[in-house]
Design an enzyme around this catalytic site. Structure first.
Site, PDB file in Angstrom:
ATOM      1  N   ASN A  69      74.567 -27.733 -33.798  1.00 50.43           N
ATOM      2  CA  ASN A  69      74.907 -27.206 -32.477  1.00 50.43           C
ATOM      3  C   ASN A  69      74.968 -25.686 -32.441  1.00 50.43           C
ATOM      4  OD1 ASN A  69      75.448 -29.796 -31.039  1.00 50.43           O
ATOM      5  ND2 ASN A  69      76.959 -29.992 -32.671  1.00 50.43           N
ATOM      6  N   SER A  95      70.004 -38.704 -31.679  1.00 50.13           N
ATOM      7  CA  SER A  95      70.220 -37.386 -31.080  1.00 50.13           C
ATOM      8  C   SER A  95      69.194 -36.420 -31.654  1.00 50.13           C
ATOM      9  CB  SER A  95      71.636 -36.879 -31.393  1.00 50.13           C
ATOM     10  OG  SER A  95      72.580 -37.593 -30.618  1.00 50.13           O
ATOM     11  N   ARG A 117      24.938   7.331 -54.092  1.00 47.99           N
ATOM     12  CA  ARG A 117      25.816   8.516 -54.104  1.00 47.99           C
ATOM     13  C   ARG A 117      24.954   9.732 -54.375  1.00 47.99           C
ATOM     14  NH1 ARG A 117      27.939   6.294 -59.763  1.00 47.99           N
ATOM     15  NH2 ARG A 117      26.588   7.486 -61.115  1.00 47.99           N
ATOM     16  N   ARG A 133      75.347 -23.567 -27.115  1.00 49.72           N
ATOM     17  CA  ARG A 133      76.106 -22.951 -28.211  1.00 49.72           C
ATOM     18  C   ARG A 133      75.230 -22.141 -29.167  1.00 49.72           C
ATOM     19  NH1 ARG A 133      78.914 -28.663 -29.371  1.00 49.72           N
ATOM     20  NH2 ARG A 133      77.102 -29.256 -28.122  1.00 49.72           N
ATOM     21  N   GLN A 138      64.398 -35.914 -17.961  1.00 48.88           N
ATOM     22  CA  GLN A 138      65.749 -35.804 -17.404  1.00 48.88           C
ATOM     23  C   GLN A 138      65.805 -34.408 -16.762  1.00 48.88           C
ATOM     24  OE1 GLN A 138      68.911 -35.395 -20.284  1.00 48.88           O
ATOM     25  NE2 GLN A 138      70.509 -35.962 -18.828  1.00 48.88           N
ATOM     26  N   ASN A 166      81.772 -39.577 -34.628  1.00 49.60           N
ATOM     27  CA  ASN A 166      80.608 -40.223 -34.016  1.00 49.60           C
ATOM     28  C   ASN A 166      79.384 -39.377 -34.369  1.00 49.60           C
ATOM     29  OD1 ASN A 166      78.661 -41.269 -32.282  1.00 49.60           O
ATOM     30  ND2 ASN A 166      79.463 -40.126 -30.517  1.00 49.60           N
ATOM     31  N   ARG A 206      44.579 -13.665 -47.148  1.00 46.58           N
ATOM     32  CA  ARG A 206      44.737 -14.005 -45.724  1.00 46.58           C
ATOM     33  C   ARG A 206      43.920 -15.267 -45.415  1.00 46.58           C
ATOM     34  NH1 ARG A 206      42.910  -8.714 -43.271  1.00 46.58           N
ATOM     35  NH2 ARG A 206      43.074  -9.895 -41.345  1.00 46.58           N
TER      36      ARG A 206
HETATM   37  C1  UD1 Z   1      77.590 -35.587 -29.059  1.00 43.74           C
HETATM   38  C2  UD1 Z   1      78.600 -36.703 -28.814  1.00 43.74           C
HETATM   39  C3  UD1 Z   1      79.703 -36.575 -29.844  1.00 43.74           C
HETATM   40  C4  UD1 Z   1      79.113 -36.658 -31.244  1.00 43.74           C
HETATM   41  C5  UD1 Z   1      78.022 -35.597 -31.427  1.00 43.74           C
HETATM   42  C6  UD1 Z   1      77.304 -35.839 -32.738  1.00 43.74           C
HETATM   43  C7  UD1 Z   1      78.568 -37.063 -26.394  1.00 43.74           C
HETATM   44  C8  UD1 Z   1      79.285 -36.877 -25.117  1.00 43.74           C
HETATM   45  N1  UD1 Z   1      79.152 -36.550 -27.483  1.00 43.74           N
HETATM   46  O1  UD1 Z   1      78.246 -34.348 -28.858  1.00 43.74           O
HETATM   47  O2  UD1 Z   1      80.621 -37.660 -29.678  1.00 43.74           O
HETATM   48  O3  UD1 Z   1      80.144 -36.488 -32.206  1.00 43.74           O
HETATM   49  O4  UD1 Z   1      77.053 -35.690 -30.374  1.00 43.74           O
HETATM   50  O5  UD1 Z   1      76.376 -34.854 -33.017  1.00 43.74           O
HETATM   51  O6  UD1 Z   1      77.534 -37.667 -26.412  1.00 43.74           O
HETATM   52  N2  UD1 Z   1      71.232 -34.240 -24.438  1.00 43.74           N
HETATM   53  C9  UD1 Z   1      70.348 -34.699 -23.486  1.00 43.74           C
HETATM   54  N3  UD1 Z   1      70.695 -34.583 -22.175  1.00 43.74           N
HETATM   55  C10 UD1 Z   1      71.891 -34.065 -21.782  1.00 43.74           C
HETATM   56  C11 UD1 Z   1      72.784 -33.620 -22.770  1.00 43.74           C
HETATM   57  C12 UD1 Z   1      72.439 -33.734 -24.093  1.00 43.74           C
HETATM   58  O7  UD1 Z   1      69.268 -35.176 -23.801  1.00 43.74           O
HETATM   59  O8  UD1 Z   1      72.119 -34.011 -20.565  1.00 43.74           O
HETATM   60  C13 UD1 Z   1      70.828 -34.320 -25.872  1.00 43.74           C
HETATM   61  C14 UD1 Z   1      70.882 -32.979 -26.564  1.00 43.74           C
HETATM   62  O9  UD1 Z   1      69.626 -32.318 -26.468  1.00 43.74           O
HETATM   63  C15 UD1 Z   1      71.228 -33.373 -27.990  1.00 43.74           C
HETATM   64  C16 UD1 Z   1      71.981 -34.681 -27.856  1.00 43.74           C
HETATM   65  O10 UD1 Z   1      71.736 -35.148 -26.542  1.00 43.74           O
HETATM   66  O11 UD1 Z   1      70.058 -33.563 -28.757  1.00 43.74           O
HETATM   67  C17 UD1 Z   1      73.496 -34.515 -28.050  1.00 43.74           C
HETATM   68  O12 UD1 Z   1      73.962 -33.557 -27.111  1.00 43.74           O
HETATM   69  P1  UD1 Z   1      74.979 -32.413 -27.527  1.00 43.74           P
HETATM   70  O13 UD1 Z   1      75.245 -31.570 -26.338  1.00 43.74           O
HETATM   71  O14 UD1 Z   1      74.581 -31.777 -28.763  1.00 43.74           O
HETATM   72  O15 UD1 Z   1      76.288 -33.287 -27.782  1.00 43.74           O
HETATM   73  P2  UD1 Z   1      77.475 -32.949 -28.788  1.00 43.74           P
HETATM   74  O16 UD1 Z   1      78.419 -32.010 -28.130  1.00 43.74           O
HETATM   75  O17 UD1 Z   1      76.950 -32.583 -30.105  1.00 43.74           O
HETATM   76 MG    MG Z   2      75.097 -32.005 -30.729  1.00 43.65          MG
END
Ligand code: UD1
Ligand code: MG
Length: 474
Positions: free
Chosen positions: A239, A109, A452, A18, A77, A180, A345
Site C-alpha cells: 500500500n 487483490s 592518412r 497512500r 469499475q 485478512n 546496446r
Molecule cells: C483491504 C481489506 C483489508 C485487508 C487488506 C489486505 C477491504 C475493505 N479491506 O484493505 O481487510 O487486510 O486489503 O491487503 O477490502 N480496489 C478496487 N476498487 C476499489 C477499491 C479497491 O478494485 O474501489 C482494489 C485495489 O486496487 C486493491 C485491492 O482492491 O488492489 C484492495 O484495496 P486497498 O485499498 O488496497 O485495500 P486495503 O486498505 O489494503
Molecule cells: Mg491494499
C-alpha cells in the site's frame, strides 16, 4: 484439486492514494514486473485466462494496456467506491453479458503480489472441503497494524464471525493478531445474493467487501478462515512505497534462493537485483552488486563481475563479464569475454570466444567467432566476421546526421588503431587497415589500405626554433 469450477476476480481498480504516485498502484513494479502481472501469473495456475476477470477503474486504459497480452477479461469499475463495489461491478457484468456464473469465485487483490500458486490451491481445496460460502486467507504477521482483522468464533475454530477494518477496531480488538489477506474464495451464488446488502456506513464511506463476512453469517451461511502456511510475505499488501520495497526485496531474495538451489553461486545475494524471470545455469558465479533484469538468460560456468547490469540478454556458457559491463537486449555466445566497462546496446550479437574490452560501445553489431575489440571503440550498425582484430580507438562512422549506414567487415581483417571507418563501407576478407586511417572507400580482399597523409620529418627543427626564440628575447 478440482479448480475447474472456479472463476477468478482480481481487484485492481484502486488508485493507491497512500503511494502518493501518479502511476496506478497495480502498475508499480516489484521484482521487475508490475504487481498486477505477478497476481495474474499466480491466477493463471488456477484458471484459464478467459475465466480471470480483472476489475479495473483508476487509469483503466493504462492498466488494461499493461495486462492485455495475458488474455484476461476486464470489467470496468468506473467509480471506485470500495472493494465490495468492485465485485458489484463483476455481478453486473455477468448479468449484462449472460455469461455462465462459475460455481466458485477466487478473489485476489491486485496489491498482494507475492501470493503463490500452492497457497491458492490450498485455499480453494479448503473452501471446497469446508463447503463454505466464504473462505478467507489469513496470516499472523509481526505487526498487523493497518490490516482488517479476522475474528473467529473461538481461536481454534475455522468459523469466522466478522472481518473488522483497522479504523473500526474496538479497543479490545486492536491487538487481534490474525489479518485478512484480501484473498478469498466464495460460493458465487452466496456472494452475489448478499453483495447488494453492503452499505457505506464506515470510516471511508466505501462498500467494504470485508463486511460480506458478517452479512453471510447473519444469513446463516458458513464463513471460515484458513491461515496461510506459506511465508507471511506472501500475503502482505503493497500500500506504500516502503511496503512495496519490502516485498521487492523479499521477492528478489526468493529469486536468488531459487537460483542458488539450482547450483548458481551468488555472493552477497542481498546486494544483487535479479528480476523474477531471470534464468541462470549451474556453476555460474554472480559477484556482489550485479543486476540481472528482464528475461535475461545466463548459461553455465559464467562469471558476472560486480557492477555489471544485464537486461533482457541471452548469454551462453563460460562467458566472462568483467566489472561494470552494461548490456541490454543483446546476445553473447559461449566463451566470450567482455569488459571491464563494456557497453552493449540493443542488437549486439557477440560471437563465440569473441572479446569486447574496456570502453568499447556496440550497437546493432554482429561480431563473429574469436574476433576482438579490446579497447576504446564504437562499433554500430556493423557486421564483423570471425578472427577480426579491431584496434583501439576504431570508430564506425555510421550516422551522417540523417541516416544510419552499415559497415561490413569480412573474416580475418586487421583494423589498426585509431581508424575511422566512414559508412557505408566494406572491408573484405583479410583486408589490412593501417593505423590511424580514415577509410572512405571499400577495401578489397587481402589489400592494405592506408588512409592518412605522409609524415614529414624536419631535422634540427626544435633547436632552430629555440635559437630563434632566444634571439627575440635579447
Ligand atoms: C483491504 C481489506 C483489508 C485487508 C487488506 C489486505 C477491504 C475493505 N479491506 O484493505 O481487510 O487486510 O486489503 O491487503 O477490502 N480496489 C478496487 N476498487 C476499489 C477499491 C479497491 O478494485 O474501489 C482494489 C485495489 O486496487 C486493491 C485491492 O482492491 O488492489 C484492495 O484495496 P486497498 O485499498 O488496497 O485495500 P486495503 O486498505 O489494503
Ligand atoms: Mg491494499
Amino acid at each position: 484439486m478440482e479448480t475447474s469450477s472456479f472463476g477468478i476476480a482480481i481487484m485492481a481498480a484502486g488508485k493507491g492514494t497512500r503511494l502518493k504516485s501518479r502511476r496506478p498502484k497495480v502498475l508499480h513494479e516489484i521484482g521487475g514486473q508490475a504487481l498486477l502481472l505477478h497476481v495474474i501469473a499466480a491466477a493463471r495456475t488456477i484458471a484459464p485466462a478467459e475465466k480471470i476477470y480483472c476489475i479495473i477503474g483508476h487509469e483503466a486504459a493504462r492498466v488494461r494496456a499493461a495486462a492485455e497480452s495475458t488474455g484476461v477479461a476486464f470489467v470496468l469499475q468506473a467509480e471506485q467506491r470500495g472493494t465490495g463495489h468492485a465485485l458489484q461491478q463483476l455481478k453486473a457484468h455477468f448479468a449484462a453479458t449472460g455469461e455462465a456464473l462459475p460455481d466458485h469465485l477466487l478473489v485476489l487483490s491486485g496489491d498482494v503480489p507475492l501470493i503463490q500458486p500452492s497457497t491458492l490451491e490450498a485455499l480453494c481445496a479448503f473452501h471446497l472441503g469446508e463447503r463454505a460460502a466464504m473462505t478467507i486467507l489469513t496470516a499472523v504477521p509481526t505487526d498487523p497494524t493497518g490490516y482488517g482483522r479476522v475474528l473467529r468464533t473461538s481461536p481454534s475454530a475455522a468459523e469466522v464471525t466478522a472481518i473488522v477494518e483497522q479504523k473500526s477496531l474496538a479497543p479490545d480488538q486492536i491487538s487481534a493478531p490474525e489479518i485478512n489477506s484480501g484473498i478469498y474464495c466464495f460460493r458465487t451464488s452466496a456472494l452475489f445474493a448478499h453483495l447488494d446488502s453492503l452499505s457505506t456506513n464506515n470510516a471511508h464511506g466505501e462498500f467494504y467487501l470485508t463486511d460480506i463476512a458478517a452479512l453471510l453469517v447473519a444469513g446463516h451461511q458458513r464463513v471460515v478462515a484458513l491461515k496461510s502456511s506459506g511465508s507471511v510475505d506472501e500475503v502482505l499488501g503493497a500500500n506504500t512505497i516502503e511496503e512495496m520495497m519490502h516485498l521487492d526485496a523479499a521477492m528478489r531474495l526468493g529469486t536468488a534462493r531459487r537460483l542458488m538451489a539450482q547450483g548458481v553461486t551468488i555472493f552477497r545475494p542481498e546486494t544483487c537485483v535479479i528480476d523474477a524471470q531471470v534464468e541462470v545455469g549451474s556453476d555460474t558465479i554472480i559477484e556482489p552488486f550485479v543486476q540481472l533484469l528482464g528475461n535475461t538468460k545466463v548459461g553455465s560456468e559464467c562469471r558476472i563481475a560486480s557492477y555489471s547490469a544485464v537486461e533482457s540478454t541471452t548469454i551462453g556458457d563460460n562467458v566472462l563479464l568483467r566489472h561494470g559491463c552494461i548490456v541490454s537486449e543483446s546476445t553473447i555466445a559461449s566463451g566470450a569475454k567482455l569488459g571491464p566497462y563494456a557497453h552493449l546496446r540493443p542488437g549486439s550479437e557477440i560471437g563465440e570466444e569473441a572479446h569486447i574490452g574496456n570502453f568499447v560501445e556496440t550497437k546493432k553489431m554482429k561480431m563473429g567467432r574469436g574476433s576482438k575489440a579490446n579497447h576504446l571503440a564504437y562499433l554500430g550498425d556493423a557486421t564483423i566476421g570471425s578472427g577480426v582484430n579491431i584496434g583501439a580507438g576504431t570508430i564506425t562512422c555510421n550516422y551522417d546526421g540523417t541516416l544510419k549506414h552499415p559497415t561490413k567487415i569480412g573474416n580475418n581483417v586487421f583494423v589498426g588503431s585509431n581508424s575511422t571507418l566512414v559508412a557505408p563501407i566494406s572491408l573484405d576478407d583479410e583486408a589490412y587497415i593501417a593505423a590511424a586511417s580514415c577509410i572512405t572507400e571499400d577495401v578489397p580482399p587481402g589489400a592494405l589500405a592506408l588512409g592518412r597523409s605522409r609524415q614529414t620529418i624536419k631535422p634540427g627543427w626544435v633547436s632552430a626554433r629555440k635559437a630563434a626564440a632566444s634571439k627575440r628575447c635579447e
